[in-house]
Design an enzyme around this catalytic site. Structure first.
Site, PDB file in Angstrom:
ATOM      1  N   PRO A 121     -34.391  28.664  50.395  1.00  0.00           N
ATOM      2  CG  PRO A 121     -34.381  30.922  49.428  1.00  0.00           C
ATOM      3  CD  PRO A 121     -35.275  29.973  50.415  1.00  0.00           C
ATOM      4  CD  GLU A 122     -29.942  24.411  52.016  1.00  0.00           C
ATOM      5  OE1 GLU A 122     -28.851  24.032  52.079  1.00  0.00           O
ATOM      6  OE2 GLU A 122     -30.831  23.432  51.879  1.00  0.00           O
TER       7      GLU A 122
ATOM      8  CE  LYS B 132     -29.432  28.197  55.707  1.00  0.00           C
ATOM      9  NZ  LYS B 132     -30.467  27.645  56.483  1.00  0.00           N
TER      10      LYS B 132
ATOM     11  CG  HIS C 211     -48.213  36.619  47.418  1.00  0.00           C
ATOM     12  ND1 HIS C 211     -49.229  36.859  48.284  1.00  0.00           N
ATOM     13  CD2 HIS C 211     -48.675  35.808  46.554  1.00  0.00           C
ATOM     14  CE1 HIS C 211     -50.205  35.777  47.940  1.00  0.00           C
ATOM     15  NE2 HIS C 211     -49.730  35.186  47.153  1.00  0.00           N
TER      16      HIS C 211
ATOM     17  NE  ARG D 211     -45.756  28.721  53.638  1.00  0.00           N
ATOM     18  CZ  ARG D 211     -45.274  27.492  54.053  1.00  0.00           C
ATOM     19  NH1 ARG D 211     -44.716  26.754  53.246  1.00  0.00           N
ATOM     20  NH2 ARG D 211     -45.869  27.159  55.030  1.00  0.00           N
TER      21      ARG D 211
ATOM     22  NE  ARG E 223     -35.737  20.731  58.850  1.00  0.00           N
ATOM     23  CZ  ARG E 223     -35.263  21.769  58.305  1.00  0.00           C
ATOM     24  NH1 ARG E 223     -34.206  22.543  59.057  1.00  0.00           N
ATOM     25  NH2 ARG E 223     -35.422  22.181  57.077  1.00  0.00           N
TER      26      ARG E 223
END
Ligand SMILES: [Zn+2]
Length: 315
Positions: free
Chosen positions: A2-3, A57, A105, A124, A272
């Site tokens: 997510p940005e 963010k 999770h 994660r 990146r």
């Protein structure tokens, strides 16, 4: 990952769903991504969720002061506070009826006064949750740069054009601008016809302004379309976003440029994966001289990623 548009989408959804609700109790699962788990259990119950804001963010749930009945249990910390939520790569936060079985999770459940639970799931656990007082919140937010949706022409040019770093690295650096990650950096550079490896100091004022406008247009459109769902991003109602259909560079290696039909290329810039059109976004001479990443690109990418500690957003 997510940005800004995805976090804004989740924040808007939560604003509609949980504003004004009071937190009754806290249940935690795995806590290695929570700054101080005991602080959540001790300080959240009794507080009302007064606002849901986005900062870069981060999401910030603004919490009321503790009321008289629960004051005794809080160890003196009764002033308004905030709950910081960073979704990391796979974090999701949404309200569910308290009786509904837990998704896999699920690591944080906040029981609300309307019989629902605000649940945070994260496969994660690269996300982060922190209970912050007014002082610790101010310290937390001090190092961040401008909000890309609000930054003025002058401030943007100052932050970009005076730095001898690659423009891609500058866009990702959360101390320069807060909220931009890999997707929206590549999309705005493609729109502005600027190669990701160009140096900030080599950009003209006109280039910077073209880039600022491209970035703002793209972020606004992405917010309207509720963000990009690349892997598993879902909004607060469990729906995917739709902006991925409008990507022009990101993830399009080998596909034709929408402007000139040249194949989109991918190279490692600022550690990146970076997608660009080699014709519309001519590379600077310094970059053309570098060997192109070949079979070992994943290794190169991992090595590079470790070299940019200031890029805290991971996306
Ligand atoms: Zn092109």
């Amino acid at each position: 990952m997510p940005e800004l548009p995805e976090v804004e989408t989740v924040a808007r959804g939560l604003r509609q769903a949980i504003l004004g609700r009071r937190i009754l109790s806290v249940t935690l699962g795995k806590t290695d991504f929570i700054d101080d788990p005991a602080a959540l259990e001790q300080h959240l119950p009794g507080r009302q969720i007064e606002a849901v804001e986005r900062y870069g963010k981060f999401m910030l749930l603004r919490l009321s002061a503790v009321n008289e009945e629960t004051r005794a249990a809080t160890n003196g910390d009764a002033a308004p506070a905030s709950l910081l939520v960073h979704l990391g790569m796979t974090g999701q936060i949404a309200p569910s009826p308290a009786g509904q079985p837990l998704e896999k999770h699920t690591h944080v459940c906040l029981l609300l006064d309307d019989g629902r639970e605000l649940r945070y799931t994260d496969a994660r656990r690269f996300g982060r949750i922190a209970y912050l007082t007014k002082t610790s919140l101010a310290e937390e937010l001090a190092g961040f740069g401008a909000d890309p949706l609000e930054v003025s022409k002058e401030e943007f040019a100052n932050r970009i054009c005076e730095r001898r770093a690659r423009i891609k690295a500058l866009l990702l650096d959360q101390s320069v601008l807060r909220g931009v990650g890999n997707i929206y950096a590549d999309e705005s550079l493609w729109r502005a016809r600027i190669h990701p490896a160009r140096l900030g100091t080599k950009l003209s004022g006109k280039d910077a302004e073209t880039l600022r406008r491209a970035l703002q247009d793209i972020l606004r459109k992405a917010i309207v379309l509720r963000g990009s769902s690349i892997s598993d991003f879902l909004d607060a109602a469990g729906e995917p976003g739709e902006y991925q259909r409008h990507h022009r560079a990101y993830g399009r290696e080998g596909k034709k440029c929408y402007r000139c039909k040249t194949a989109i290329r991918r190279a490692i810039v600022a550690g990146r994966s970076s997608y660009f059109c080699p014709r519309c976004q001519p590379s600077p001479r310094s970059f053309a001289a570098l060997p192109l990443p070949g079979k070992n690109r994943r290794k190169a990418e991992r090595r590079g990623a470790g070299k940019s500690p200031r890029n805290t957003g991971k996306s």
